[in-house]
Structures are given as structure tokens and as C-alpha cells.
Design a protein around this motif. Structure first.
Motif, PDB file in Angstrom:
ATOM      1  N   VAL A   1      66.028 -31.750  16.901  1.00  0.00           N
ATOM      2  CA  VAL A   1      64.844 -32.231  16.712  1.00  0.00           C
ATOM      3  C   VAL A   1      64.979 -33.825  17.078  1.00  0.00           C
ATOM      4  CG1 VAL A   1      63.496 -33.040  14.816  1.00  0.00           C
ATOM      5  CG2 VAL A   1      64.682 -30.948  14.539  1.00  0.00           C
ATOM      6  N   SER A   2      63.979 -34.043  17.775  1.00  0.00           N
ATOM      7  CA  SER A   2      63.925 -35.647  18.575  1.00  0.00           C
ATOM      8  C   SER A   2      63.129 -36.555  17.520  1.00  0.00           C
ATOM      9  CB  SER A   2      63.135 -35.416  19.755  1.00  0.00           C
ATOM     10  OG  SER A   2      63.104 -37.073  20.133  1.00  0.00           O
ATOM     11  N   THR A   3      63.723 -37.491  17.098  1.00  0.00           N
ATOM     12  CA  THR A   3      62.925 -38.435  16.220  1.00  0.00           C
ATOM     13  C   THR A   3      62.267 -39.506  16.968  1.00  0.00           C
ATOM     14  OG1 THR A   3      64.961 -39.854  16.035  1.00  0.00           O
ATOM     15  CG2 THR A   3      64.538 -38.101  14.012  1.00  0.00           C
ATOM     16  N   ASN A   4      62.208 -39.131  18.532  1.00  0.00           N
ATOM     17  CA  ASN A   4      61.234 -40.138  19.209  1.00  0.00           C
ATOM     18  C   ASN A   4      59.972 -39.552  19.286  1.00  0.00           C
ATOM     19  OD1 ASN A   4      60.329 -41.904  21.006  1.00  0.00           O
ATOM     20  ND2 ASN A   4      61.455 -41.337  22.698  1.00  0.00           N
ATOM     21  N   GLY A   5      59.066 -39.463  17.949  1.00  0.00           N
ATOM     22  CA  GLY A   5      57.832 -38.790  18.027  1.00  0.00           C
ATOM     23  C   GLY A   5      56.872 -39.794  18.349  1.00  0.00           C
ATOM     24  N   LEU A   6      55.410 -39.181  18.446  1.00  0.00           N
ATOM     25  CA  LEU A   6      54.435 -39.724  18.777  1.00  0.00           C
ATOM     26  C   LEU A   6      53.708 -39.940  17.373  1.00  0.00           C
ATOM     27  CD1 LEU A   6      52.169 -41.002  20.746  1.00  0.00           C
ATOM     28  CD2 LEU A   6      51.186 -38.490  20.442  1.00  0.00           C
ATOM     29  N   VAL A   7      53.349 -41.297  17.184  1.00  0.00           N
ATOM     30  CA  VAL A   7      52.681 -41.528  15.777  1.00  0.00           C
ATOM     31  C   VAL A   7      51.469 -42.387  16.128  1.00  0.00           C
ATOM     32  CG1 VAL A   7      52.824 -42.867  13.650  1.00  0.00           C
ATOM     33  CG2 VAL A   7      54.829 -42.139  14.720  1.00  0.00           C
ATOM     34  N   MET A   8      50.010 -41.909  15.784  1.00  0.00           N
ATOM     35  CA  MET A   8      48.917 -42.331  15.983  1.00  0.00           C
ATOM     36  C   MET A   8      47.829 -42.191  14.569  1.00  0.00           C
ATOM     37  SD  MET A   8      46.175 -41.480  19.060  1.00  0.00           S
ATOM     38  CE  MET A   8      47.328 -41.931  20.449  1.00  0.00           C
ATOM     39  N   LYS A   9      47.196 -43.434  14.429  1.00  0.00           N
ATOM     40  CA  LYS A   9      46.581 -43.581  13.498  1.00  0.00           C
ATOM     41  C   LYS A   9      45.413 -42.666  13.661  1.00  0.00           C
ATOM     42  CE  LYS A   9      44.169 -46.958  10.666  1.00  0.00           C
ATOM     43  NZ  LYS A   9      43.581 -48.339  10.404  1.00  0.00           N
ATOM     44  N   GLY A  10      45.012 -41.814  12.713  1.00  0.00           N
ATOM     45  CA  GLY A  10      43.811 -40.679  12.919  1.00  0.00           C
ATOM     46  C   GLY A  10      42.750 -41.368  13.345  1.00  0.00           C
ATOM     47  N   THR A  11      42.118 -42.293  13.087  1.00  0.00           N
ATOM     48  CA  THR A  11      40.959 -42.765  13.778  1.00  0.00           C
ATOM     49  C   THR A  11      41.042 -43.247  15.008  1.00  0.00           C
ATOM     50  OG1 THR A  11      41.395 -45.025  12.883  1.00  0.00           O
ATOM     51  CG2 THR A  11      39.866 -43.697  11.498  1.00  0.00           C
ATOM     52  N   ASP A  12      42.312 -43.684  15.539  1.00  0.00           N
ATOM     53  CA  ASP A  12      42.478 -43.926  17.087  1.00  0.00           C
ATOM     54  C   ASP A  12      42.712 -42.661  17.836  1.00  0.00           C
ATOM     55  OD1 ASP A  12      42.571 -46.677  16.138  1.00  0.00           O
ATOM     56  OD2 ASP A  12      44.928 -46.797  16.173  1.00  0.00           O
ATOM     57  N   THR A  13      42.705 -41.335  17.391  1.00  0.00           N
ATOM     58  CA  THR A  13      42.951 -40.460  18.026  1.00  0.00           C
ATOM     59  C   THR A  13      41.621 -40.021  18.953  1.00  0.00           C
ATOM     60  OG1 THR A  13      41.985 -38.734  16.484  1.00  0.00           O
ATOM     61  CG2 THR A  13      44.540 -39.070  16.643  1.00  0.00           C
ATOM     62  N   ARG A  14      40.683 -40.780  18.596  1.00  0.00           N
ATOM     63  CA  ARG A  14      39.133 -40.519  19.104  1.00  0.00           C
ATOM     64  C   ARG A  14      38.827 -41.788  20.186  1.00  0.00           C
ATOM     65  NH1 ARG A  14      37.080 -36.535  15.936  1.00  0.00           N
ATOM     66  NH2 ARG A  14      38.417 -36.014  14.305  1.00  0.00           N
ATOM     67  N   ASN A  15      39.826 -42.495  20.479  1.00  0.00           N
ATOM     68  CA  ASN A  15      39.442 -43.613  21.422  1.00  0.00           C
ATOM     69  C   ASN A  15      39.839 -42.985  22.863  1.00  0.00           C
ATOM     70  OD1 ASN A  15      39.254 -45.323  19.231  1.00  0.00           O
ATOM     71  ND2 ASN A  15      41.205 -46.062  19.398  1.00  0.00           N
ATOM     72  N   SER A  16      39.248 -43.764  23.798  1.00  0.00           N
ATOM     73  CA  SER A  16      39.413 -43.292  25.275  1.00  0.00           C
ATOM     74  C   SER A  16      40.726 -43.309  25.793  1.00  0.00           C
ATOM     75  CB  SER A  16      38.224 -44.222  26.109  1.00  0.00           C
ATOM     76  OG  SER A  16      38.691 -45.502  26.005  1.00  0.00           O
ATOM     77  N   ASN A  17      41.561 -43.951  25.162  1.00  0.00           N
ATOM     78  CA  ASN A  17      43.007 -44.170  25.625  1.00  0.00           C
ATOM     79  C   ASN A  17      43.875 -43.300  25.197  1.00  0.00           C
ATOM     80  OD1 ASN A  17      43.036 -45.437  23.249  1.00  0.00           O
ATOM     81  ND2 ASN A  17      44.349 -47.144  24.039  1.00  0.00           N
ATOM     82  N   THR A  18      43.664 -42.381  24.129  1.00  0.00           N
ATOM     83  CA  THR A  18      44.312 -41.626  23.450  1.00  0.00           C
ATOM     84  C   THR A  18      45.143 -40.530  24.619  1.00  0.00           C
ATOM     85  OG1 THR A  18      43.150 -41.538  21.591  1.00  0.00           O
ATOM     86  CG2 THR A  18      44.520 -39.539  21.854  1.00  0.00           C
ATOM     87  N   LYS A  19      44.373 -39.906  25.591  1.00  0.00           N
ATOM     88  CA  LYS A  19      44.840 -39.008  26.421  1.00  0.00           C
ATOM     89  C   LYS A  19      46.094 -39.758  27.469  1.00  0.00           C
ATOM     90  CE  LYS A  19      43.986 -36.273  30.498  1.00  0.00           C
ATOM     91  NZ  LYS A  19      43.113 -35.677  31.380  1.00  0.00           N
TER      92      LYS A  19
END
Length: 174
Positions: A144-162
């Protein structure tokens, strides 16, 4: 049958959400789709048989109750070909500083021995809340890698998410 050796498994809530109101696509689901598209991986939605109420505050009360009871809801969508995957990305929202209980059912339903596991999560202020290390302790026989991706839920809908997802995956050497 798919020939992918990578699985993107995720739990994501659809409906009334914190700071967004009613949504048709969950925050973690958005990240999972970007990851699966980039990796050309198979996508699996972790869905428990525990139905959630419509209103956000009622959902949080149920999530807290499930956590307190250490509930393990049954998964409603079978995943019969788990053994074929060597690399598994697992995503979830942070609910009371833990993954939702259906994610624990997913952990306990399959043999993760020697699998490579990468984590991603959404939150509304808690960050990953120590869940990456926690999941590593739960999946003792996995890498298990602990170098995960963490994102604020509301930010997932931003244009830079991809782009943020792709940057993370490139750092992981994918």
C-alpha cells in the motif's frame, strides 16, 4: 472479459452533499473516472446494501452509526475477477476520519496479498485524516502506497481536476 490488470475501485455518494447540495455524480466518482480513463483501467463502484437517506444531515447520522457499530454492509455488485488485478486504486470520501464502512467490506472480501494498492480520497476539510496509514495497516499483506491523492470534494468539479489527477499518476510513474 477485460484484459486490464489495473482496477479502480471507489465508493462515492450521490445525492445531497456538503457544500454542493444535490449531485448526480459523487466527488470520489469524478476522481475515479479520471484515474480509470488515464490508466485505461477497469472501474468498480463499491456499493453496499445499506441505503442512505436523502438529506445530508441524515446521511451523516447514518454514517456515524455504521462506524460506531462497525457495520459491514454486503456489496450489491459482484466482482468475480479480482484475482486478475495486480494494481488496485481505491477511492473513498472521508467520513468521520475513516473510509465508509462498505469500503471495509471491500477490503475483507478479497485477497490483497502482494497487490499494489494506491489510495485517493475526497474530503471537506479533514484532509486524508490518517486513512492512508490506516488502510496500510488493514491491508497488511498488500503493498500500500501512502502517497495518495487527496482532494477537497468541491474541488473535484474544477477544470483543473483532470490535470491534478494526471500529475499525481505521473509522480507514481504511471
Amino acid at each position: 472479459m477485460s484484459t486490464s490488470k489495473i482496477l479502480v475501485a471507489y465508493f462515492s455518494h450521490i445525492g445531497d452533499t456538503y457544500n454542493l447540495g444535490m449531485v448526480k455524480e459523487g466527488n470520489t466518482q469524478i476522481l475515479a473516472k479520471h484515474i480509470a480513463n488515464y490508466l485505461k483501467a477497469d472501474l468498480y463502484h463499491i456499493i453496499g446494501d445499506n441505503k442512505y437517506p436523502t438529506k445530508y444531515m441524515d446521511i451523516t447520522r447514518q454514517a456515524r452509526s455504521e462506524l460506531d457499530q462497525k457495520l459491514r454492509p454486503n456489496l450489491v455488485n459482484p466482482l468475480n475477477n479480482f484475482a486478475q488485478y495486480q494494481t488496485i486504486f481505491i477511492g473513498y470520501p472521508i467520513w468521520y476520519s475513516k473510509p465508509p464502512m462498505a469500503v471495509y467490506t471491500f477490503f475483507e472480501s478479497f485477497d490483497f496479498t502482494n497487490k499494489n494498492v494506491f489510495l485517493f480520497c475526497t474530503h471537506e476539510g479533514s484532509g486524508q485524516a490518517g486513512t492512508f496509514s490506516h488502510v496500510k495497516s488493514v491491508l497488511k499483506n498488500a503493498n500500500v502506497s501512502t502517497n495518495g491523492l487527496v482532494m477537497k470534494g468541491t474541488d473535484t468539479r474544477n477544470s483543473n481536476t483532470k490535470q491534478a489527477v494526471e500529475t499525481w499518476l505521473k509522480k507514481l510513474k504511471f
